[in-house]
Design an enzyme around this catalytic site. Structure first.
Site, PDB file in Angstrom:
ATOM      1  N   ALA A  21      40.134  46.591  37.430  1.00  0.00           N
ATOM      2  CA  ALA A  21      39.495  47.900  37.404  1.00  0.00           C
ATOM      3  C   ALA A  21      40.063  48.779  38.511  1.00  0.00           C
ATOM      4  O   ALA A  21      40.196  48.355  39.657  1.00  0.00           O
ATOM      5  CB  ALA A  21      37.985  47.758  37.565  1.00  0.00           C
ATOM      6  N   GLN A  73      39.648  45.123  27.324  1.00  0.00           N
ATOM      7  CA  GLN A  73      38.599  44.245  27.829  1.00  0.00           C
ATOM      8  C   GLN A  73      37.263  44.983  27.819  1.00  0.00           C
ATOM      9  O   GLN A  73      37.176  46.125  28.277  1.00  0.00           O
ATOM     10  CB  GLN A  73      38.904  43.769  29.248  1.00  0.00           C
ATOM     11  CG  GLN A  73      37.894  42.733  29.748  1.00  0.00           C
ATOM     12  CD  GLN A  73      38.149  42.298  31.170  1.00  0.00           C
ATOM     13  OE1 GLN A  73      37.800  43.004  32.104  1.00  0.00           O
ATOM     14  NE2 GLN A  73      38.752  41.126  31.348  1.00  0.00           N
ATOM     15  N   CYS A 103      34.648  38.964  36.126  1.00  0.00           N
ATOM     16  CA  CYS A 103      34.557  39.920  37.228  1.00  0.00           C
ATOM     17  C   CYS A 103      33.477  39.501  38.217  1.00  0.00           C
ATOM     18  O   CYS A 103      32.319  39.311  37.836  1.00  0.00           O
ATOM     19  CB  CYS A 103      34.261  41.315  36.706  1.00  0.00           C
ATOM     20  SG  CYS A 103      34.138  42.555  38.016  1.00  0.00           S
ATOM     21  N   GLY A 230      47.718  39.216  38.863  1.00  0.00           N
ATOM     22  CA  GLY A 230      47.015  40.449  39.174  1.00  0.00           C
ATOM     23  C   GLY A 230      47.519  41.106  40.433  1.00  0.00           C
ATOM     24  O   GLY A 230      48.501  41.836  40.426  1.00  0.00           O
TER      25      GLY A 230
END
Length: 362
Positions: A21, A73, A103, A230
């Site tokens: 995010a 997602q 998350c 990531g």
């Protein structure tokens, strides 16, 4: 590594960009795909219908000009709402739906979404079944991203992964940390290996993959079908090409030429500005520039100077000049003097931007 199929989609390689995010927007996904990633999942999109028309969600759902397969997602806690969110995104171009159960962000978990769902296995299973059923008429596969468990004493990833497989989930990604860990400590891969051994569907390993050598070690340790990267890609999107080359040849690629890195970043910035507009784009670009120069000679001083600039044009001019001066001293990027950020995935907006950008960009 051989290719991997998700539904009707054949992925060019097994190196994936993690959904983060505030980071993995369309420009960043396209940059990583261009530099070696075989697959990229969007930032998480809320299942709350009242927020679908918000500026934040509309930007996250922007796939204009993006090469497929387009993976979106979704996050939420209500099975019918998640099913509706899946249909909504599929009708707007999503070709793969990913369920966020990984998350660790407090603002997500306090609403019992993200990795908090791992504490309620019946609800998690209900959501997976509902999303799979909603996507099935469109022929769209559904994947799942999760953690090893809620805490060290509650590692239920294998049990949930088996439930996911039974529900029709096409692929499972496991980040080798509990929700309790957040992004602290070290990822562990024994749980990932146990999930892989128990499932017939593809399993993706995620967490602390920050070099070609580490990528190979994680594959060897887990037997995973693919790797998801990531935070190690922040400022270093060519890590996918480096890993791919190493896995195929056993040899390390040299660092990219300074001029190439400059061209890639500036092209990325123009794409970034076009998505966010001049003011928001200038501010949110600061973190990407900061990641790109971190650990390089003079990088910290340049980052502090760049954070004072107040226009997109000034950012590009300053960046081009800084890289030109660096190129006068080095043909290829010097090895960073700082460790790469570990590969967390699903990075919270606030924590991601607070660490690498001034308050104005958060």
């Amino acid at each position: 590594m051989p290719t991997l199929r998700l539904g009707t989609h054949s992925l060019p390689n097994r190196l994936f960009v993690a959904p983060m995010a505030g980071v993995t927007d369309r420009p960043f996904r396209q940059l990583c795909r261009r530099l070696g990633a075989g697959y990229a999942v969007s930032e998480m999109v809320t299942s709350r219908k009242d927020l679908w028309n918000s500026l934040k969600t509309s930007r996250r759902a922007n796939h204009d000009g993006e090469a497929g397969p387009i993976a979106v997602q979704i996050a939420g806690t209500d099975a019918p709402m998640m099913a509706e969110a899946a249909r909504y995104n599929i009708e707007r171009g999503a070709q793969i739906i990913d369920i966020n159960m990984g998350c660790p962000a407090k603002k997500v978990c306090t609403k019992w979404a993200g990795s908090a769902l791992m504490q309620d296995e019946p609800l998690a299973t209900e959501i997976m079944a509902a999303v799979v059923e909603a996507a099935a008429p469109f022929g769209v596969p559904v994947t799942l991203k999760m953690r090893t468990g809620w805490c060290e004493t509650e590692k239920n990833a294998q049990r949930l992964a088996l439930a996911a497989q039974d529900a029709g989930i096409a692929m499972v990604t496991v980040h080798g940390r509990t929700r309790e860990q957040g992004y602290k400590g070290l990822a562990e891969y024994d749980t990932v290996a146990s999930v892989k051994a128990a499932l017939q569907i593809p399993v993706v390993a995620n967490g602390d993959i920050d070099s070609p050598q580490k990528a190979k070690a994680v594959l060897d340790r887990t037997g995973a079908d693919a790797l998801m990267i990531g935070r190690a890609a922040q400022g270093r999107p060519w890590i996918f090409a480096e890993i791919d080359h190493f896995l195929r040849t056993g040899e390390a690629l040299p660092p990219p030429r300074v001029q190439d890195a400059s061209d890639w970043l500036i092209e990325h910035l123009h794409d970034h500005y076009s998505l966010y507009g001049a003011l928001a784009g200038m501010r949110s670009a600061r973190k990407h520039i900061g990641w790109a120069v971190r650990g390089l000679p003079g990088g910290e001083e340049f980052r502090q100077h760049m954070n004072l600039l107040e226009s997109c044009e000034a950012q590009v001019i300053a960046l081009r000049q800084w890289f030109a001066e660096l190129a006068d001293q080095h043909e290829r990027l010097p090895v960073s003097t700082l460790p790469l950020g570990d590969d967390g995935g699903d990075t919270d907006d606030a924590s991601s931007q607070k660490e690498h950008a001034p308050k104005a960009s958060a």
